[in-house]
Motif scaffolding. Sequence first.
Motif, mmCIF file in Angstrom:
data_model
loop_
_atom_site.group_PDB
_atom_site.id
_atom_site.type_symbol
_atom_site.label_atom_id
_atom_site.label_comp_id
_atom_site.label_asym_id
_atom_site.label_seq_id
_atom_site.Cartn_x
_atom_site.Cartn_y
_atom_site.Cartn_z
ATOM 1 N N GLN A 244 0.816 -1.213 0.000
ATOM 2 C CA GLN A 244 0.000 0.000 0.000
ATOM 3 C C GLN A 244 0.852 1.266 0.000
ATOM 4 N N ALA A 245 0.225 2.334 -0.403
ATOM 5 C CA ALA A 245 0.851 3.645 -0.308
ATOM 6 C C ALA A 245 -0.214 4.659 0.073
ATOM 7 N N PHE A 246 0.238 5.794 0.560
ATOM 8 C CA PHE A 246 -0.657 6.761 1.192
ATOM 9 C C PHE A 246 -0.230 8.177 0.828
ATOM 10 N N VAL A 247 -1.196 9.066 0.735
ATOM 11 C CA VAL A 247 -0.827 10.458 0.510
ATOM 12 C C VAL A 247 -1.709 11.365 1.360
ATOM 13 N N THR A 248 -1.083 12.397 1.895
ATOM 14 C CA THR A 248 -1.844 13.373 2.678
ATOM 15 C C THR A 248 -2.215 14.538 1.771
ATOM 16 N N GLU A 249 -2.974 15.440 2.308
ATOM 17 C CA GLU A 249 -3.266 16.692 1.635
ATOM 18 C C GLU A 249 -1.953 17.395 1.284
ATOM 19 N N ALA A 250 -2.031 18.281 0.306
ATOM 20 C CA ALA A 250 -0.846 19.052 -0.061
ATOM 21 C C ALA A 250 -0.609 20.148 0.962
ATOM 22 N N ILE A 251 0.620 20.227 1.451
ATOM 23 C CA ILE A 251 0.974 21.303 2.376
ATOM 24 C C ILE A 251 2.269 21.943 1.891
ATOM 25 N N LYS A 252 2.604 23.057 2.449
ATOM 26 C CA LYS A 252 3.868 23.718 2.098
ATOM 27 C C LYS A 252 5.030 22.809 2.529
ATOM 28 N N PRO A 253 6.198 22.957 1.891
ATOM 29 C CA PRO A 253 7.299 22.010 2.163
ATOM 30 C C PRO A 253 7.654 21.886 3.648
ATOM 31 N N VAL A 254 7.707 20.637 4.139
ATOM 32 C CA VAL A 254 8.146 20.385 5.514
ATOM 33 C C VAL A 254 9.288 19.375 5.582
ATOM 34 N N ILE A 255 9.461 18.605 4.531
ATOM 35 C CA ILE A 255 10.527 17.598 4.586
ATOM 36 C C ILE A 255 11.177 17.530 3.217
ATOM 37 N N ASP A 256 12.491 17.668 3.239
ATOM 38 C CA ASP A 256 13.185 17.887 1.978
ATOM 39 C C ASP A 256 13.993 16.683 1.523
ATOM 40 N N CYS A 257 13.785 15.525 2.132
ATOM 41 C CA CYS A 257 14.462 14.342 1.614
ATOM 42 C C CYS A 257 13.593 13.135 1.925
ATOM 43 N N VAL A 258 14.042 11.989 1.499
ATOM 44 C CA VAL A 258 13.287 10.775 1.778
ATOM 45 C C VAL A 258 13.836 10.182 3.073
ATOM 46 N N VAL A 259 12.971 9.813 3.979
ATOM 47 C CA VAL A 259 13.436 9.239 5.239
ATOM 48 C C VAL A 259 12.795 7.869 5.441
ATOM 49 N N SER A 260 13.628 6.881 5.731
ATOM 50 C CA SER A 260 13.113 5.549 6.046
ATOM 51 C C SER A 260 13.332 5.272 7.522
ATOM 52 N N PHE A 261 12.280 4.840 8.159
ATOM 53 C CA PHE A 261 12.313 4.442 9.560
ATOM 54 C C PHE A 261 13.149 3.152 9.638
ATOM 55 N N GLY A 262 13.915 2.970 10.698
ATOM 56 C CA GLY A 262 14.680 1.738 10.801
ATOM 57 C C GLY A 262 14.052 0.741 11.752
ATOM 58 N N ALA A 263 13.019 1.176 12.475
ATOM 59 C CA ALA A 263 12.434 0.289 13.485
ATOM 60 C C ALA A 263 11.356 -0.582 12.879
ATOM 61 N N VAL A 264 10.548 -0.013 12.034
ATOM 62 C CA VAL A 264 9.567 -0.794 11.285
ATOM 63 C C VAL A 264 9.687 -0.345 9.841
ATOM 64 N N HIS A 265 9.075 -1.115 8.960
ATOM 65 C CA HIS A 265 9.156 -0.772 7.545
ATOM 66 C C HIS A 265 8.253 0.424 7.268
ATOM 67 N N PHE A 266 8.842 1.578 7.046
ATOM 68 C CA PHE A 266 8.045 2.778 6.788
ATOM 69 C C PHE A 266 8.945 3.864 6.205
ATOM 70 N N TYR A 267 8.412 4.610 5.254
ATOM 71 C CA TYR A 267 9.192 5.729 4.725
ATOM 72 C C TYR A 267 8.295 6.875 4.313
ATOM 73 N N ILE A 268 8.884 8.039 4.214
ATOM 74 C CA ILE A 268 8.107 9.252 3.979
ATOM 75 C C ILE A 268 8.893 10.195 3.077
ATOM 76 N N SER A 269 8.175 10.869 2.196
ATOM 77 C CA SER A 269 8.774 11.950 1.414
ATOM 78 C C SER A 269 7.655 12.917 1.084
ATOM 79 N N GLN A 270 8.001 14.030 0.475
ATOM 80 C CA GLN A 270 6.966 14.996 0.105
ATOM 81 C C GLN A 270 6.988 15.183 -1.401
ATOM 82 N N SER A 271 5.827 15.115 -1.999
ATOM 83 C CA SER A 271 5.757 15.250 -3.452
ATOM 84 C C SER A 271 5.861 16.716 -3.849
ATOM 85 N N ASP A 272 6.112 16.955 -5.122
ATOM 86 C CA ASP A 272 6.208 18.336 -5.592
ATOM 87 C C ASP A 272 4.898 19.084 -5.383
#
Lengths: 98, 418, 1032, 202
Positions: B260-288
């Motif tokens: 699965q994949a998920f997307v939130t509402e569009a917001i102003k930039p808050v995260i400028d790179c891709v981050v993967s959690f190391g404790a459980v399988h999870f990652y986050i980035s912000q689209s253009d």
Amino acid sequence: MLRITCPYCGERDYVEFGYGGDAENTMPELSDTDIGRWADYVFFRNDPKGEHAEFWHHQHGCRQWLRVVRNTVTHEVISVRPASETDAPTQGKQVEVA
Amino acid sequence: MTHYSAFSLFKEALRGNKGWSRAWRDAEPKPAYDVVIIGGGGHGLATAYYLAKEHGITNVAVVEKGYIGGGNTGRNTTIVRSNYMIDGNTSFYEHSMKLWEGMSRDLNFNVMYSPRGQINLCHSPAQMDAAMRRGNIMRMNGIDAELLSREAVMKRVPILDYSANARFPIHGGLLQERAGTARHDAVAWGYARGASARGVDIIQGCEVTGYQWDRGRIVGVETTRGPIKAKKVAMAVAGHTSHMAKMAGLRLPIETHVLQAFVTEAIKPVIDCVVSFGAVHFYISQSDKGGLVLGGDLDGHNSYGQRGDLPIVEENMAAAKALVPLVSRLQLVRHWAGVMDMSMDGSPIMCKSPVEGLYINGGWCYGGFKATPASGWCYAHTIATERPHALNARFTLDRFHRGYQIDEKGMGPTPWAH
Amino acid sequence: MTSQSHRLKTGGHIDRSKAISFRFDGRAYTGFAGDTLASALLANGVMLVGRSFKYHRPRGIFTAGIEEPNALVTMRSGARHEPNLPATKIELYDGLEAFSQNRWPSLKHDAMSFVDLFSKAFAAGFYYKTFIGPTQGSWMLYEKFIRKAAGMGDPTTQPDPDRYEKANAFCDLLVVGSGASGLASAITAGRAGLRVILVEDDAVPGGSLLAAANDPKSAGWLTAALAELAALPNVKVMTRTCAFGAYDAMTFALLERVSDHQKVPAPHQPRQRYWRVRAERAILATGMIERPIVFGNNDLPGVMLASAARTYANRHAVAPGKRVVVFTNNDTAYAAARDLRAAGADVAVVDARARISAALAAQTTAAGIAVHLGCAVGRANGGRHVRSVDLVPIDLRNPQRSRIRQRLACDLLAVSGGWTPTLQLLGQRGSKPVYDEKTAMLAAGKIPEGFDIAGGAAGEFDLTAKIESGVRAGLAAAAACDQAQAAQGRSLLEGLPAGTTTFNIEPLWLVPHPLNTRPKKRFVDLQHDVGADDIELAHREGYVSVEHLKRYTTLGMANDQGKTSNLNALGIMAGIRGRPIGEVGTTTFRPPFRPVSIGALTGPETGLHFRPIRRSPMHDWHLAQGAAITTTGLWQRAWYFPRPGESKSDAYIRETAKVRQSVGLTDVSSLGKIDIQGPDAAEFLNRVYVNGFLTLPVGRARYGVMLRPDGIVMDDGTTSRISEHHYFMTTTTAGAGKVMSHLEYLLQTAWTDLRVHVTSVTGQWAGMAVAGPRSRELLEKVITDIDFSDDALPFMGVCHGHAGDIPVRVLRISFSGERAYEVYAAAGYGQELWQRFHDQGKSCDLVVYGVEALGALRIEKGHVAGGELEGRTTLADLGLGKMASTRKPFLGSALMQRQGLTDPLRPQLVGLELAASEGTLRAGAILCDPATRYSRSFANGSPTLVNNASGASARDFTPGNGSGHMGHGIGFVSSVTYSPELKRNIALGFLSGGMARKGEQIDAVSPLNGELTKVRVTSPHFVDPEGERLHG
Amino acid sequence: MADIRSALGSVYKAGPLGTPRDFPGVTLQEQSPRNLIQLSGWPDSFGAICESIAARLGIRVPVDCLTVTTHDDVSILRVGPTRLWFVCGASSARVRAFTETLGAGDAVTTEIGHSRTVLRITGSEARTVLNRGLPIDLDDRAFPENVFAQSVIHHIPVLVHRLPSSDGPAFDVYVSREYAVSFWEWLVEAAAPLGGRILESA
Ligand SMILES: Cc1cc2nc3c(=O)[nH]c(=O)nc-3n(C[C@H](O)[C@H](O)[C@H](O)COP(=O)(O)OP(=O)(O)OC[C@H]3O[C@@H](n4cnc5c(N)ncnc54)[C@H](O)[C@@H]3O)c2cc1C
Ligand SMILES: NC(=O)c1ccc[n+]([C@@H]2O[C@H](COP(=O)([O-])OP(=O)(O)OC[C@H]3O[C@@H](n4cnc5c(N)ncnc54)[C@H](O)[C@@H]3O)[C@@H](O)[C@H]2O)c1
Ligand SMILES: Cc1cc2nc3c(=O)[nH]c(=O)nc-3n(C[C@H](O)[C@H](O)[C@H](O)COP(=O)(O)O)c2cc1C
Ligand SMILES: [Zn+2]
């Protein structure tokens, strides 16, 4: 939420179960030293689009391994029976073992 | 084909955007081709593009049952990286990275490859050691990598949870600066446009339903739009690999799972790179566009359902908040899923199949988007020359019998754990 | 502005006695209880509420519901600040604070609105065509600006102060929607005795009944229905609750907004509650959503859906305009026209149809409303608000551009282009809606098993018909749940007039630009600023499949998920392609039906509760002693016990040294413990362990290693034979769960003939290791009924006894290489026993040590652990090849023989230490052969690695970074520690060639640190290699 | 005998809980440690074992995996097809004496009393609070008295037993000891909005 009717515990959310994959592949005899047969068993799986026989482990319930037949497109569970049993499928709460 | 540039954009805008032409030809199937590629995802289209561009083979059809890019190419979380450690993977993915770096110019299509950096977080000293090993291997293979301390991660991504409340404290992370994201759809469209311009037929709404055989050899495909002959048939169907292989009588070391994949509402930039959690399988980035794009674990059972279930929604959202507390008051606007070809060691299979005339490209697991260009490039080579390129030489089918798995995670034959 | 200038004097479901003050963009206003933020803003004449996503155009309130594409605001401030909420769904409360978005410096004067002028260059997909060169970095450069410009609203960075709850519920029937049809279904099924849950997204039940003009019949019906529901104990009504997802096996996800209508939640109260409902059946009585018609400037504030205008007038007693034009292609908007007229507005209807029924015409004229038939609104005019509309004649069979015929002044343009049944939940279950030509609607396709639809969702318009369909669905549900006899619902229809509501739609998607004027933008997706031109462009470029259209233009991808725009887009695309809409198809509905906060989906699984913590029975003691804690899987373990001023390395080095000097005590409770019993237990162990277990005598323990079936090492530990048929196995902390499932798998699927039971007893036993030369002395003090002499309890011996009144199990095993014992006691006695060891230990110079020292001790002894058991190593790699029995098969023995796993060049376990006094040993450094430096060559066109010494070419690679070593090396350093015993750093690692290279100097490179360190290969058994201390 | 230390030692505090109410919605109480003896047999001989339990201990073994039978201070929970839990008070000696007569070929026993913390949840909102985490239908029809279920709450394995009670629904929750503190924190948090009381440990 995929729900599996454990023959012992009743219908439960699938998160109570651990997944065990293809249940049609049978393990060779331990004394079998044929690498090909073992590799086929360990790595090569049935992966049908449709009905799939698979193992599930009721980890957070009765801790029984179950053999579940499930449709891999609709996720409908077609039958559930204890993994150790090879006869007709059973479903539902009341299983008299004694 | 209209050449794309700031100038053409400006010129056409003045003409009310009336002058643009089709990005690719919508072809009708011909009776026969040199190569039929099953699957109009990034891999299939890239293969067609490189067959034409690198090998001069242009009598090629890409046959897609739905619309191009509608498979996993159009539904993935777009992370591009080459932080691989196992020999066999490292050079392949780095080659892919190189192709990404030149892709927009090569295709004259902005695929928005955005090397904004990717960090794999570590939450224990043991994970730091493992990251060190991985990073060192990367550097020894000419891949950029940097080990970040907790403080450095904090500086780079201030919105993570560094408080005493964090269940899995952040010890540091492995950064690949050249990693990042790319616009998923554009990759399919860009390759389609490039391939089409070189003569490749792109046939949409055409499902392969079986193979044509001649004395044990595959010589074409049956489709919902009629039979098509082909000297070579190459599958690039990702989540349908097992299914298409079964039609050819093959059983593969692959299980099909939902991711699965998920997307939130569009917001102003808050995260400028891709981050993967190391404790459980999870990652986050912000689209253009501004949405936070989130992804994580498999639903965990064989499925061709292409839709996900609630527990993994909850898991991923909980992971999101555990890692980035500010998401608590943001909203999930959509979640979707793809069907994944999970191989038994987590690495791909790309080779001639045991059936003469049929080629296999599958088992990409979570990671096939980043592989798109190299996969196309190597697959084209394999199809054209009948031999794997050195880069994909290890992605064989017999590695499981021979004991040469490429197990990046050390998980063994539990595909749902990769 | 006068207070509530647009408020009607009478009517509406509002409480005029409860005035509520609120702020929007800092200005104070008042409204009444029963208002939404949107209705209150309209009541105060505030029409401009935001700026659009891409072009920063002024936008107003467009709907009265969940489908709102325009009026997104930011709510609250500080830690509760929250962007992108639709004003139409925000209940007014005293002290409410909201802000407009996407504007700077102010809503009225937005600096970015110039973008609108260049909109042609920013057409759909413009970014694919530019920013490509000249250099690789070009895109990154532009992307920064694009990112800043995109996005709506800012999140807060403060931690969310609110709580969220999760909950589970079960029912026979879930009814979604509390309009007339939903109420009828719930009552009918409720009367039949079904357990019913009725959910309603709105604050009050009633659905569109609340928006109807106050006619006593329907109002009376609603009152009676609600009273009956309240009296049915088996029906639970949940308001402010949205069913946002339908998942496998009839599981539904609901979001209950428990206290969003308050300034802050009451103490202990959650802000929102997320429900998982497992239902036998579900009825979707979710109603319909109106859709607009697309024409020039259709996004001006003051343009609104007809149903919304009607809702504001009837439900909220607000006149959203004083001079109203209603633009429609169907009969339903006439009700809005009449109600707005009744509310005192000047109203004219512009109807694109050439004719309407005589009855409707008469009724409308009688109400004093002018009707312009065969006309369309070609465009709206105005700056920040609609001031007039230009009418063009239109022929619906063949809409063409034509001249403007007339201009009507207005301050409200109410539009109705038809209705779309709310079928998203069915769509989520994979049921594609089908297009119905007659009603120009997407109607339900195949209804999945367990589901039913009623009312508006089923295409009903008339109140009586809606109730009838609700009753029918309720009866069907009761029958399906075997409650048919008791069911009855007819009385719900008593006294209702026969249906008269008509629809008579003639579809119109897009009004052609009027001739002789500059074309104005015509928006299809208001929230994402996607216009009709963009759809045309997508078509021109071949993005004709609806899915490509969506992705190329981003139409339908905003927060509202295209609730008001999807069908118009289909209609327009179908028009361009000259295909019927049914053939064009629809995009996929996905959850959630409305946006859901991530906090709610997370519930209490947040912060330290993201995952539960497993604690040892001695955990409190460790904390009281100031232990530093580390995380291993879900366990929290004592890492080291620092004395004041000590660093981590000071502490563990002291602890390690003390163990070897005198005696140490450490907590090993997190080890997996498995009770294995049965007549075939020995045989079972013999099959799962690589080494023999048949001959293990009672009272003895044995170290064992088990493999995965693929021949790779899975886990290790000791297993003791407690009695003839009873064994006690320990596993690694991380491996415990995996091993337990694995054993059960084998017993229940493959080896069902074995009579063996396995039970996890990890939590039953507290475990502590007492290690060091003085360990025996300490044990003798605490445990008085066991003979600890070497004869009575030799190395690997097991016995039972008592520490005073506490029964204990003692295993003489050692991980540290010192004389050592593992002592197990029932968990409830763990801390007491630990305390006794601690107290008695004072006289033996006892040290309490944590996992860091444990690690140091085991590295000194060359014992493998996590860093070595990393899922890719074989027995031979670990130097344990000799353990494998050759006299029996065991799980993994076949595949362990594969070529790749027996390759002599595989790296094997070695010890490593610095070759010189300088340098750092690092876990994760790569071992390289100093003699074999590589360089790259491009012979044969592909990059190849060439050995400088031999000239032999190796495998393919990508250029390295210059340490001179490239590729993958010949091994790596897995674990490193400082050895207080040896007074230097030591390491374990894997090296191709393994112990055959003992004494050699190898390069350990760590390009991440820019280091190349010379290391010497040694035995991994650094301390006491002969094992004398174990016994002595 | 040394005291059995509660796993909740550091966090358990009797007193009012959450929103004050006229009467508590939920009452929580840690139970005294249980003697918990697990008996496991094999299908071919399990029937005979059950019969001898009935004969020797005077308790009928439930046929069904979800029911509890009780006699004096001994309850039998059938936690798996051939697996029983004896939950006992002072009669544990009797049960142990019985199990010692069994040969390993018939049945094996394991003491697991220390591995579980037992919490009693009662009050008008007992179901509500449990269902905040427990995905099991607790309605009277689906979950009557003397029924139990093994499941998970908040990622923590639990066994929930509905006790016979004349005074509103009452449940004993068996939680793995290692997780007890996390579970307790979850429980208190979930119960707070419903208002209630924490009683001194039994
Ligand atoms: C949620 C999710 C997140 C992911 N995240 C990432 C990520 O961050 N980074 C990353 O690198 N990878 C990621 N991946 C993996 C990646 O998306 C895939 O590995 C990759 O896109 C596969 O590309 P493909 O071209 O092989 O397959 P696809 O894009 O799936 O293309 C296969 C095509 O074959 C077609 N097809 C199938 N059967 C037939 C038939 N019989 N006839 C005709 N056509 C057929 C399908 O319709 C489909 O279009 C993710 C995947 C998912 C689902
Ligand atoms: N206003 C008009 O002029 C007019 C004219 C003709 C028809 N109509 C429409 O006819 C339709 C038929 O009425 P009905 O009784 O079938 O429906 P309804 O609109 O009266 O009730 C539907 C209710 O369902 C709720 N709902 C929808 N989805 C939900 C979800 N996922 N979770 C929780 N609640 C949800 C809505 O909030 C609404 O209150 C109405 O939609 C109405 O708008 C309106
Ligand atoms: C990187 C990425 C970002 C996305 N962002 C959005 C978004 O902002 N809004 C949206 O509605 N969908 C978004 N989607 C999801 C698509 O709408 C769609 O769900 C996905 O492509 C799968 O297709 P399907 O849902 O039609 O099966 C995004 C998809 C991807 C891969
Ligand atoms: Zn079960």
